[in-house]
Design a protein around this motif. Structure first.
Motif, PDB file in Angstrom:
ATOM      1  N   LEU A 150      -5.170 -36.070 -14.952  1.00 21.95           N
ATOM      2  CA  LEU A 150      -4.218 -35.378 -14.127  1.00 21.95           C
ATOM      3  C   LEU A 150      -2.890 -34.783 -15.028  1.00 21.95           C
ATOM      4  O   LEU A 150      -2.242 -33.834 -14.429  1.00 21.95           O
ATOM      5  CB  LEU A 150      -3.516 -36.183 -13.254  1.00 21.95           C
ATOM      6  N   ASN A 151      -2.843 -35.049 -16.247  1.00 23.22           N
ATOM      7  CA  ASN A 151      -1.547 -34.504 -17.007  1.00 23.22           C
ATOM      8  C   ASN A 151      -0.485 -34.377 -16.324  1.00 23.22           C
ATOM      9  O   ASN A 151       0.199 -33.433 -16.384  1.00 23.22           O
ATOM     10  CB  ASN A 151      -2.025 -33.071 -17.452  1.00 23.22           C
ATOM     11  N   GLY A 152      -0.008 -35.819 -15.946  1.00 22.41           N
ATOM     12  CA  GLY A 152       1.221 -35.830 -15.069  1.00 22.41           C
ATOM     13  C   GLY A 152       0.822 -35.275 -13.768  1.00 22.41           C
ATOM     14  O   GLY A 152       0.427 -36.056 -12.956  1.00 22.41           O
ATOM     15  N   GLU A 153       1.600 -34.383 -13.291  1.00 20.45           N
ATOM     16  CA  GLU A 153       1.659 -34.165 -11.719  1.00 20.45           C
ATOM     17  C   GLU A 153       1.030 -32.900 -11.424  1.00 20.45           C
ATOM     18  O   GLU A 153       1.152 -32.697 -10.172  1.00 20.45           O
ATOM     19  CB  GLU A 153       3.024 -34.046 -11.161  1.00 20.45           C
ATOM     20  N   SER A 280      -1.190 -34.283  -1.181  1.00 22.60           N
ATOM     21  CA  SER A 280      -1.860 -35.156  -2.100  1.00 22.60           C
ATOM     22  C   SER A 280      -1.357 -35.482  -3.429  1.00 22.60           C
ATOM     23  O   SER A 280      -0.753 -34.429  -3.928  1.00 22.60           O
ATOM     24  CB  SER A 280      -3.200 -34.811  -1.905  1.00 22.60           C
ATOM     25  N   SER A 281      -1.436 -36.744  -3.872  1.00 22.40           N
ATOM     26  CA  SER A 281      -1.102 -37.008  -5.218  1.00 22.40           C
ATOM     27  C   SER A 281      -2.380 -37.523  -5.803  1.00 22.40           C
ATOM     28  O   SER A 281      -2.581 -37.804  -7.086  1.00 22.40           O
ATOM     29  CB  SER A 281      -0.111 -37.710  -5.353  1.00 22.40           C
ATOM     30  N   ALA A 282      -3.430 -37.610  -5.209  1.00 29.17           N
ATOM     31  CA  ALA A 282      -4.664 -38.215  -5.914  1.00 29.17           C
ATOM     32  C   ALA A 282      -5.671 -37.234  -6.406  1.00 29.17           C
ATOM     33  O   ALA A 282      -6.717 -37.525  -7.167  1.00 29.17           O
ATOM     34  CB  ALA A 282      -5.608 -38.747  -4.854  1.00 29.17           C
ATOM     35  N   GLY A 283      -5.197 -35.925  -6.343  1.00 25.68           N
ATOM     36  CA  GLY A 283      -5.963 -34.877  -7.214  1.00 25.68           C
ATOM     37  C   GLY A 283      -7.550 -35.005  -6.653  1.00 25.68           C
ATOM     38  O   GLY A 283      -7.756 -34.749  -5.475  1.00 25.68           O
ATOM     39  N   THR A 284      -8.336 -35.008  -7.696  1.00 29.89           N
ATOM     40  CA  THR A 284      -9.819 -34.952  -7.374  1.00 29.89           C
ATOM     41  C   THR A 284     -10.436 -36.156  -6.788  1.00 29.89           C
ATOM     42  O   THR A 284     -11.243 -36.050  -5.975  1.00 29.89           O
ATOM     43  CB  THR A 284     -10.427 -34.592  -8.608  1.00 29.89           C
TER      44      THR A 284
END
Length: 446
Positions: A150-153, A280-284
């Protein structure tokens, strides 16, 4: 870590924390040591981590199993702990009992570096990674490396119903103004535009961070916004506009009940068409979870743009605000075999072989230098959107690395202050004033 209380007070507090952890089913975190020689003669090490979304848990198990199958002198044992706010408590309990694992999914990194609880990660590991995804502490050492891609946020984004967008002729917004018009258009259709969560306070960042990032980004090459506030060059008042935008969106476009909604519930709300978009903060990982709930759901993701159309994203602030990733404990370093086993596992973790295991398991591999050799998993709806974000010419990485070792406590206070403002318990001016006062108090405490 520095603790101004007496030994007796620390002992009593430690007992209370252990009791609380046991009540939450976390007492397993206290079982066993950082690692030892098993019956096979191999060095066994623990890998403690925050049990996150189902995809993350599945990926870690697959990698651990693959590593153990090929490792000659060591094995890794997964030690999943509670996620969210409970995880930080579990880590503090391990620290208080002197029971660190060899490898740990780190939070509040700067605090633990300052306390001497983490060991430097050698070039043998960092040389495998893209140079942009890790950073050095003030002493020149690297103490934490990324657990994912995720490279951070960049994982903080909006997940949305692509079929709904297509049916109603809607497009992914290119500017903040277009994002607001998108919300208005969905509402005009008689539907709820956005689901977000604050049942646990940390998911409240998911809507806030993209709105505040343009302000934060302006301070990127000046030491970061929070350090500028500490120096008196900026103040919480500079966040008035994003706070106003946060309040406007919550009041007009967010699904009712957000105050008691947990992060995991937003996927269900999206799939059940209670909202067209969800934070969301879970990305993929969120995309994978959605597919498991409803394989036919056509999900996509995008980042809320700023007024100029830039996608301002916080870098992985290795020693500061985001400061999450994998670390080796200082306790493991005292045992040469445990340290070498931890290094060996991380070396495998950032190999092409492990990356392919992660992708096959439904995750996205960390950003390694040999990324071109990875067999990417594009089968999950929306995964291509993530890869496109990495290549987006409007993507702007910024730094915002607070110096204060107490920043995480302030961040928790700030989250709660925003939630109280959003649901009308306090005014915007009151939220700004008390947040500034809390920040000043945090700085004075060191």
């Amino acid at each position: 870590m520095h603790n101004p209380r007496t030994p007796a007070q620390r002992t009593r507090t430690g007992r209370r924390v252990v009791t609380a952890i046991a009540a939450m089913g976390l007492i397993g975190a206290l079982a066993g040591c950082g690692g030892n020689a098993g019956s096979s003669g191999k060095t066994e090490i623990r890998f403690a981590y925050a049990a996150g979304d189902e995809t993350f848990n599945t990926v870690l198990k697959a990698v651990a199993d693959a590593y153990n199958a090929q490792a000659k002198g060591s094995t890794v044992r997964l030690d999943p702990l509670a996620g969210g706010m409970d995880y930080a408590t579990a880590v503090k309990t391990m620290d208080a009992t002197g029971n660190w694992p060899a490898i740990i999914d780190m939070r509040e990194t700067r605090t633990y570096i300052a306390a001497g609880k983490l060991a430097p990660i050698p070039d043998q590991v960092t040389s495998l990674l893209d140079d942009n995804v890790y950073g050095k502490a003030e002493d020149g050492n690297v103490y934490v490396v990324p657990a994912g891609p995720l490279n951070g946020e960049i994982g903080i984004n909006i997940v949305y119903d692509k079929d709904y967008f297509a049916e109603h002729g809607l497009k992914v917004p290119a500017t903040y103004d277009e994002f607001v018009k998108l919300l208005q258009a969905v509402k005009a259709n008689g539907d709820t535009p956005l689901a977000t969560a604050a049942g646990e306070i940390w998911p409240s960042d998911q809507l806030w961070k993209p709105l505040a990032s343009p302000v934060f980004a302006r301070w990127s090459d000046k030491g970061g916004f929070w350090n500028a506030v500490e120096e008196g060059k900026a103040s919480i008042k500079d966040l008035r506009e994003p706070l106003e935008r946060l309040k406007y969106i919550t009041d007009n476009f967010v699904l009712d009940g957000w105050q008691s909604t947990t992060d995991a519930q937003t996927s269900t709300l999206l799939v059940n068409h209670k909202a067209v978009m969800a934070t969301s903060s879970a990305g993929t990982g969120r995309l994978n979870d959605i597919q498991k709930v409803d394989p036919k759901f056509n999900a996509g993701l995008f980042i809320i743009p700023d007024d100029q159309g830039n996608l301002d994203v916080l870098k992985n602030a290795i020693n500061g605000e985001t400061a999450t990733g994998l670390s080796i404990s200082a306790q493991a370093r005292k045992n040469g075999a445990q340290y070498q086993a931890a290094v060996d596992f991380l070396t495998y973790f950032y190999s092409v072989e492990a990356a392919n295991v992660m992708e096959k398991s439904g995750g996205i591999a960390p950003n390694i230098k040999r990324s071109a050799e990875i067999t990417r998993n594009t089968s999950v709806p929306g995964a291509q959107d993530y890869f496109d974000l990495l290549k987006n010419p409007k993507l702007v990485w910024y730094d915002n690395d607070p110096r204060s070792t107490r920043f995480s406590a302030f961040a928790t206070f700030f989250r709660q202050a925003r939630i109280e403002m959003q649901d009308g318990q306090t005014t915007l001016d009151q939220a700004i004033a008390k947040t500034q006062a809390e920040f000043d108090k945090t700085v004075k405490q060191g």
